[in-house]
Design a protein around this motif. Structure first.
Motif, short mmCIF file in Angstrom:
data_model
loop_
_atom_site.label_atom_id
_atom_site.label_comp_id
_atom_site.label_asym_id
_atom_site.label_seq_id
_atom_site.Cartn_x
_atom_site.Cartn_y
_atom_site.Cartn_z
N HIS A 435 0.83 -1.21 0.00
CA HIS A 435 0.00 0.00 0.00
C HIS A 435 0.87 1.25 0.00
N GLY A 436 1.97 1.20 0.75
CA GLY A 436 2.83 2.38 0.85
C GLY A 436 3.60 2.69 -0.42
N ILE A 437 3.98 1.66 -1.19
CA ILE A 437 4.80 1.90 -2.38
C ILE A 437 3.99 2.01 -3.66
N SER A 438 2.70 1.70 -3.61
CA SER A 438 1.87 1.73 -4.82
C SER A 438 1.75 3.15 -5.36
N ILE A 439 1.91 3.30 -6.67
CA ILE A 439 1.72 4.63 -7.26
C ILE A 439 0.24 4.92 -7.47
N MET A 440 -0.58 3.87 -7.56
CA MET A 440 -2.03 4.01 -7.56
C MET A 440 -2.59 3.02 -6.54
N LYS A 441 -3.27 3.53 -5.54
CA LYS A 441 -3.81 2.68 -4.48
C LYS A 441 -4.93 1.79 -5.03
N ASP A 442 -5.33 0.81 -4.21
CA ASP A 442 -6.35 -0.14 -4.65
C ASP A 442 -7.62 0.55 -5.11
N GLU A 443 -8.06 1.53 -4.31
CA GLU A 443 -9.32 2.19 -4.64
C GLU A 443 -9.22 2.98 -5.93
N MET A 444 -8.04 3.52 -6.24
CA MET A 444 -7.86 4.26 -7.49
C MET A 444 -7.88 3.32 -8.68
N ARG A 445 -7.20 2.16 -8.57
CA ARG A 445 -7.20 1.21 -9.68
C ARG A 445 -8.60 0.65 -9.90
N THR A 446 -9.34 0.47 -8.82
CA THR A 446 -10.72 -0.01 -8.96
C THR A 446 -11.56 0.96 -9.77
N GLN A 447 -11.37 2.25 -9.55
CA GLN A 447 -12.11 3.26 -10.31
C GLN A 447 -11.57 3.43 -11.73
N LEU A 448 -10.26 3.22 -11.89
CA LEU A 448 -9.64 3.43 -13.21
C LEU A 448 -9.99 2.32 -14.19
N PHE A 449 -9.99 1.07 -13.75
CA PHE A 449 -10.14 -0.05 -14.67
C PHE A 449 -11.59 -0.22 -15.11
N SER A 450 -11.76 -0.60 -16.36
CA SER A 450 -13.09 -0.85 -16.92
C SER A 450 -13.63 -2.18 -16.40
N PRO A 451 -14.95 -2.40 -16.50
CA PRO A 451 -15.50 -3.71 -16.11
C PRO A 451 -14.86 -4.87 -16.87
N ALA A 452 -14.53 -4.65 -18.15
CA ALA A 452 -13.93 -5.72 -18.95
C ALA A 452 -12.56 -6.10 -18.40
N LEU A 453 -11.73 -5.12 -18.06
CA LEU A 453 -10.41 -5.41 -17.51
C LEU A 453 -10.54 -6.09 -16.15
N LYS A 454 -11.48 -5.65 -15.34
CA LYS A 454 -11.67 -6.28 -14.03
C LYS A 454 -12.07 -7.75 -14.19
N ARG A 455 -12.88 -8.05 -15.18
CA ARG A 455 -13.26 -9.46 -15.43
C ARG A 455 -12.03 -10.28 -15.82
N ASP A 456 -11.19 -9.69 -16.67
CA ASP A 456 -9.98 -10.40 -17.09
C ASP A 456 -9.02 -10.64 -15.93
N LEU A 457 -9.01 -9.73 -14.97
CA LEU A 457 -8.13 -9.88 -13.81
C LEU A 457 -8.59 -10.98 -12.87
N GLY A 458 -9.90 -11.24 -12.83
CA GLY A 458 -10.42 -12.24 -11.91
C GLY A 458 -10.10 -11.85 -10.48
N GLN A 459 -9.49 -12.75 -9.74
CA GLN A 459 -9.15 -12.49 -8.34
C GLN A 459 -7.70 -12.00 -8.17
N TYR A 460 -7.01 -11.78 -9.28
CA TYR A 460 -5.60 -11.39 -9.16
C TYR A 460 -5.45 -9.99 -8.58
N HIS A 461 -4.45 -9.83 -7.72
CA HIS A 461 -4.13 -8.54 -7.11
C HIS A 461 -2.61 -8.38 -7.13
N ALA A 462 -2.15 -7.16 -7.43
CA ALA A 462 -0.72 -6.92 -7.62
C ALA A 462 0.13 -7.23 -6.39
#
Length: 641
Positions: A435-462
């Protein structure tokens, strides 16, 4: 320094297309402008571009053993090659050259896959053994030199120093990896072994890969790791003296070259220490190069000048202007995949400056990871102490709620920006560091990514990139653990990648004494309190350097090698940024919520939020997308040009 490329047919012994092999090799000409070499036989092709450093008259590659049954193409420097040469001669091996490359083929004959354990240096190589019908790939322990590979559907394995050489093959699938995109927008780079392309992988640092004709593809195997084995009782004074002697020796062995040699001098502790050691080992004045900025908050050139004066170096300075952002497209082409470290701009310029005077430059990279120089280490240990007071089951709901309620205040002094700290306290240790080193926090990536990209990611988290290494970490104390994570991810994925591509773009070899693996092993075994002590990072290093560098340099606040990106995005780069964020290419990728992209831009322009890192990552991603959409032929032609 050099470039390597090649093709290995696992299942057949067909001829390798010479035109393809030449194209894969020549597309990396910038890495080796002096010579080109190629070898083909049934089922294998090896290509090489050479930047001549040692044994200028000999050492052409591919290089063979006595009976021409073993061939190698190699990128790097093996600093203990003379000692290895003498040892191998005692076993009866005959050498035709005086270069380090020939040591590799004879070491393979003598020790097989364990030959890499004998090499001290930076390297990436591919070795073909005709008798065994095998191809052996290896990369140095810390990942100073890059190596990429891809397994094609037809059973051909491709390898190369840079991704661009693999992309020249028309049978390589160019599908993007959604997991790599998640990694990129979290870290600002894509950690090993993943690349932005599904079919291409990076060989991880300290790993090798042995492939045999007729056998299924094997998996890479590790041959080295940072041990963090504690030393026997040693006093701080003894440790300081030994640290200097080990650094001096690491610098000394990197001064062997038959071409002009110099150093980067940023004005920070690490590069200044390297220059101080070089000055004592060199009969002639050291050539030093620095970058200056108009913005005093980012300019360290006055400290570099202090060191240059003290050691009477031939010092050269270049000022980075705001219009340097014209390099954006050039950088996107250099890195071959999205890369969001904005210090790539001044790094490119300092390499360009250095190449005007030298062919080899020493750098201070690696000191922060080795000796705990990053400020984030101090913050993490402070948070760890707080986390230890309450179990996660209590911390998570309590601090999670407080973090959600506390306002984000990028404009405020660090102690008042408590939102990130509260969120970190609600997490377990590795997740908190992520969380401290991320250039975009979880909540920002959640808002940035489209529904299609989120589906492709599945349960994966950086965060999984860190958790994988944390599970293998030999250390148990909090400081050593996060140092280990950085040595495995941030150092090779960001710092060393940045310097390798920027230097090779100018045919410049960069050597890294602080990443000598024997020095790294020794430092890892020091007590954590000698690295971070009383809130002071690099405590032992600064103590050891007291006789060599001025106090006002050793004990000033760490500045870092960065650019005034936040201000650039509000004035000279605002229009360029807006064009990129509004581009049809970004929208057509269907990966992003374009309304949120514009929201980030508008919030940054008001000055109330600093979104410079997320915006730069989007800017570089858009530049990458434009080049990715080219055909292999267009890509190869543009890179060759």
């Amino acid at each position: 320094m050099c470039a390597i490329a090649g093709v290995f047919d696992l299942y057949h012994q067909a001829d390798i297309d010479p035109v393809l092999l030449q194209r894969m090799t020549d597309i990396q000409r910038h890495r080796g402008p002096d010579q080109s070499g190629m070898h083909r036989e049934a089922g294998v092709g090896l290509g090489h571009r050479r930047l001549s450093i040692i044994d200028l008259a000999g050492g052409q590659q591919p290089l063979f053993n006595e009976d021409y049954t073993v061939a190698v193409v190699y990128n790097g420097e093996i600093y203990n090659f003379q000692a290895l040469m003498r040892e191998l001669q005692q076993f009866g091996h005959i050498f035709r050259t005086h270069c380090d490359t020939e040591v590799i083929v004879h070491a393979w004959e003598q020790w097989g896959t364990r030959c890499v354990e004998r090499f001290r240096g930076m390297f990436a190589f591919a070795l073909w053994d005709r008798k065994q019908r095998s191809l052996f790939l290896a990369r140095d322990r810390l990942g100073v030199k890059p190596l990429h590979y891809a397994m094609l559907d037809n059973g051909h394995l491709l390898f190369a120093s840079e991704i661009k050489a693999l992309l020249a093959h028309d049978q390589l699938r160019r599908d993007l990896d959604p997991l790599a995109i998640e990694d990129y927008f979290a870290y600002g780079y894509i950690p090993e072994p993943r690349t932005v392309f599904k079919q291409i992988r990076k060989l991880e640092p300290g790993h090798s890969l042995l492939l045999r004709h007729g056998s299924a593809p094997a998996q890479p195997r590790p041959y080295w790791d940072v041990s963090f084995t504690p030393h026997h009782v040693i006093s701080p004074a003894q440790a300081a003296d030994e640290l200097i002697e080990r650094l001096r020796e690491a610098v000394r062995i990197r001064l062997v070259a038959e071409v002009p040699l110099g150093a980067f001098l940023s004005g920070g502790v690490d590069s200044s220490a390297v220059v101080a050691m070089m000055a004592q080992e060199s009969a002639a004045p050291v050539n030093t190069c620095s970058i200056a900025f108009d913005d005093a908050q980012f300019d360290e050139s006055s400290y570099a000048h202090l060191v240059a004066e003290r050691y009477a170096t031939r010092h050269h300075i270049q000022r980075v202007q705001q219009h340097d952002a014209a390099l954006i497209d050039r950088l996107a082409g250099l890195y071959d995949e999205p890369f969001a470290d904005s210090s790539a701009l001044p790094t490119y310029r300092v390499c360009q400056l250095a190449r005007q005077r030298v062919t080899v430059a020493l750098s201070g990279d690696g000191g922060d990871e080795n000796l705990a120089g990053y400020r984030r280490y101090r913050w993490h240990l402070h948070e760890e102490r707080l986390r230890s007071l309450l179990p996660l089951g209590l911390r998570k709901p309590l601090f999670g709620a407080l973090g959600a309620l506390y306002p984000k205040a990028d404009w405020a002094p660090r102690p008042l920006r408590a939102k990130s700290t509260l969120q970190a306290l609600a997490r377990e240790s590795v997740a908190a560091y992520f969380h401290g080193i991320s250039i975009m926090k979880d909540e920002m990536r959640t808002q940035l990514f489209s529904p299609a990209l989120k589906r492709d990611l599945g349960q994966y988290h950086a965060v999984e990139a860190l958790r994988r290494h944390a599970a293998a970490c030999p250390a148990r104390d909090p400081l050593s653990t996060i140092q280990y994570l950085d040595l495995k991810t941030y150092l090779p994925g960001d710092i060393l990648t940045k310097v390798d591509r920027a230097s090779m773009a100018h045919g410049l070899e960069v050597r890294v004494p602080l990443l000598d693996h024997t020095l790294v092993e020794w430092i890892s075994g020091l007590p954590p309190a000698l690295k971070l002590h009383g809130g002071v990072g690099k405590y032992l290093f600064k103590r050891a350097l007291a006789p060599y560098l001025p106090d006002n340099l050793l004990h000033r606040q760490k500045m870092g090698f960065s650019v005034p990106l936040a201000d650039w995005f509000r004035s000279p780069l605002a229009s360029r940024l807006q064009r990129s964020l509004s581009s049809q290419i970004l929208a057509d990728s269907a990966m992003f919520n374009m309304d949120y992209v514009q929201q980030l831009f508008q919030q940054h322009q008001t000055g109330r939020r600093d979104h410079s890192a997320p915006l730069w990552s989007l800017l570089m991603f858009e530049a990458f997308l434009r080049q990715w959409q080219e055909s292999p032929e267009q890509y190869a032609e543009r890179q060759a040009a």
